[in-house]
Motif scaffolding. Structure first.
Motif, PDB file in Angstrom:
ATOM      1  N   THR A 204      43.386  38.597  30.786  1.00  0.00           N
ATOM      2  CA  THR A 204      43.825  37.829  31.955  1.00  0.00           C
ATOM      3  C   THR A 204      43.811  36.311  31.764  1.00  0.00           C
ATOM      4  N   ARG A 206      45.159  32.627  32.360  1.00  0.00           N
ATOM      5  CA  ARG A 206      45.883  32.041  33.482  1.00  0.00           C
ATOM      6  C   ARG A 206      46.014  30.535  33.284  1.00  0.00           C
ATOM      7  N   TYR A 216      40.428  32.198  30.966  1.00  0.00           N
ATOM      8  CA  TYR A 216      40.575  33.589  30.531  1.00  0.00           C
ATOM      9  C   TYR A 216      39.217  34.259  30.486  1.00  0.00           C
ATOM     10  N   ALA A 248      38.979  38.430  35.818  1.00  0.00           N
ATOM     11  CA  ALA A 248      40.117  38.072  36.683  1.00  0.00           C
ATOM     12  C   ALA A 248      40.049  36.650  37.213  1.00  0.00           C
ATOM     13  N   ARG A 250      41.326  32.777  38.082  1.00  0.00           N
ATOM     14  CA  ARG A 250      42.592  32.104  38.366  1.00  0.00           C
ATOM     15  C   ARG A 250      42.307  30.745  39.005  1.00  0.00           C
ATOM     16  N   SER A 292      41.117  40.370  41.535  1.00  0.00           N
ATOM     17  CA  SER A 292      42.426  39.762  41.311  1.00  0.00           C
ATOM     18  C   SER A 292      42.794  38.727  42.366  1.00  0.00           C
ATOM     19  N   THR A 336      46.906  43.518  41.144  1.00  0.00           N
ATOM     20  CA  THR A 336      47.302  42.269  40.471  1.00  0.00           C
ATOM     21  C   THR A 336      48.256  41.409  41.296  1.00  0.00           C
ATOM     22  N   GLY A 379      51.036  43.443  35.702  1.00  0.00           N
ATOM     23  CA  GLY A 379      50.659  42.064  35.449  1.00  0.00           C
ATOM     24  C   GLY A 379      51.742  41.027  35.656  1.00  0.00           C
ATOM     25  N   ASP A 423      49.468  40.858  29.669  1.00  0.00           N
ATOM     26  CA  ASP A 423      48.821  39.835  30.503  1.00  0.00           C
ATOM     27  C   ASP A 423      49.469  38.456  30.379  1.00  0.00           C
TER      28      ASP A 423
END
Length: 431
Positions: A204, A206, A216, A248, A250, A292, A336, A379, A423
């Motif tokens: 994951t 981002r 990540y 997860a 972000r 997520s 997701t 994803g 991903d």
């Protein structure tokens, strides 16, 4: 390392400033089915990467699904001069409705300069005239910027070609011994490189929307950690140790916070960390699995998936964890979620009837549409203009591959990366 910034002259040609607000040629990106606009992109004159720049522009526009480049064999034989209006009769005969005419030169200081004009073939009107300059090794970015300018002029939407994608590159045998490395490439698959060595599992990744930084999850035998990785400097740092599994991550839209999930004793909840103070606050406290998280573009809300209702569904809450409400009510499992940078849609993965889908819905849960269907699609990540999604697709017994689909679901294509990848996360437009 991020390559040097560009010099952009927005009024190279006097005619550009006098353009009407809307060109006669318009590509409506919102239509469910359109005929791609025929466009001619002959090699730029000058010899200094001119043919290669034209090819990258051509490939970008063609992959968008909105343009149909004319084959070079149909071009008129007369040479073009970027400072002279083309003789349009020959170009009309090719079927082209738009023409890009350009020249590339190397200046006295060694910098590469590209001038181009965009023409309406039917009327002979100049629609656009711009100049870009950069170091010679950045010639591909020059091409991407020209493609972005043309895309915006003809569609009214921002382009997305001068961007990069971070993803998990996969190699080796399937199973526990498969090598998964953090990788990055230009959106057209060029210039791929690895950011980790494959000695540990990565998941994951981002992008930050404000800087060349990614976050990540790294999984080692000792446990999981969330990292920040600065692409410009190569510096990376952990966001600290947490009991249980952490995953997860972000970024918030302002790049100052990271939301993530922490799993303890079979239950996972969502936290958010202020990157300046490194203080973390727990946002959910439900016995279900909450994970997520994805911020709205203004940072005021977070969408996430949770099985608190018995099966994985989508929920939205305020950024402080208050006012939680469910927005998905269809059959199957929703996971997701990711908020569009435009704020108009939330993309998600949906599993139903033994198949997977990439779908979108409005932030209130209305207007759900499934854009893809396959054995395994998962994803989604948004291009910075909010018009295109990238995701990964896996066939039965095969390896995951990167794909793209536009928001109408009409333009579905494999991404131009030949290896196995999962991903993906799309960068903002580069500076």
């Amino acid at each position: 390392m991020l390559r040097p910034l560009f010099a952009v002259l927005l009024s190279l040609f006097a005619a550009t400033a006098a353009l009407p607000a809307r060109a006669d040629i318009v590509v409506d990106v919102n239509q469910g089915a359109i005929r791609p606009l025929p466009i001619a992109v002959p090699a730029f004159t000058g010899g200094a990467r001119g043919g290669e720049i034209a090819q990258v522009i051509t490939d970008n526009l063609e992959r968008s699904g909105l343009f149909a480049p004319i084959a070079p064999g149909a071009f008129p034989p007369d040479p073009l001069d970027v400072n002279v209006q083309p003789a349009m009769d020959g170009w009309k005969a090719t079927g082209a409705q738009a023409l890009i005419n350009g020249a590339v030169t190397v200046e006295a200081d060694g910098r590469l300069r590209a001038d181009f004009r965009l023409w309406d073939v039917a009327t002979g009107e100049q629609l656009q005239g711009l100049q870009f300059s950069s170091t010679p090794e950045n010639w591909r970015r020059v091409a991407h910027k020209i493609a972005d300018a043309v895309y915006e002029r003809l569609t009214g939407e921002k382009g997305y070609f001068d961007t990069r994608v971070v993803f998990v590159a996969e190699s080796g045998p399937r199973g526990a011994n498969r090598i998964r490395r953090l990788a990055i490439m230009d959106q057209d698959g060029a210039n791929p490189s690895y950011l980790t060595d494959g000695s540990f599992l990565v998941m994951t990744p981002r992008f930050s929307t404000t800087s060349q930084e990614i976050t990540y999850m790294a999984l080692r035998p000792s446990g999981s950690s969330i990292y920040l990785f600065n692409i410009e400097t190569g510096r990376q740092e952990s966001l600290g140790k947490y009991p249980g599994m952490v995953f997860a991550p972000r970024f918030s839209p302002d790049g100052q916070r990271v939301a993530f999930s922490v799993e303890r004793a079979g239950n996972s909840d969502i936290y958010v960390m202020d990157l300046r103070s490194r203080d973390a606050v727990r946002l959910t406290a439900d016995p279900g699995i909450d994970t997520s998280p994805s911020f709205s573009p203004d940072g005021s809300q977070i969408v996430f998936n949770s099985d608190r209702g018995g099966a994985a569904q989508l929920y939205v809450m305020n950024a402080d964890g208050s006012n939680v409400r469910r927005i998905s009510y269809g059959g199957g499992r929703y996971t997701t979620p990711v908020w569009s940078p435009r704020g108009d849609y939330i993309a998600f993965t949906k599993q139903t009837g033994g198949q997977f889908h990439i779908g979108v819905m409005k932030p209130d849960g209305s207007g759900e549409r499934l854009l893809t269907t396959s054995y395994l699609d998962e994803g989604p990540t948004w291009a910075p203009n909010g018009r295109v999604l990238m995701f990964f697709r896996e066939t039965l017994g095969g390896s995951p591959k990167l794909w793209t689909v536009d928001v109408t679901g009409r333009i579905l294509r494999p991404a131009p990366y030949p290896g196995s990848g999962s991903d993906p996360a799309w960068s903002p437009l580069l500076n």
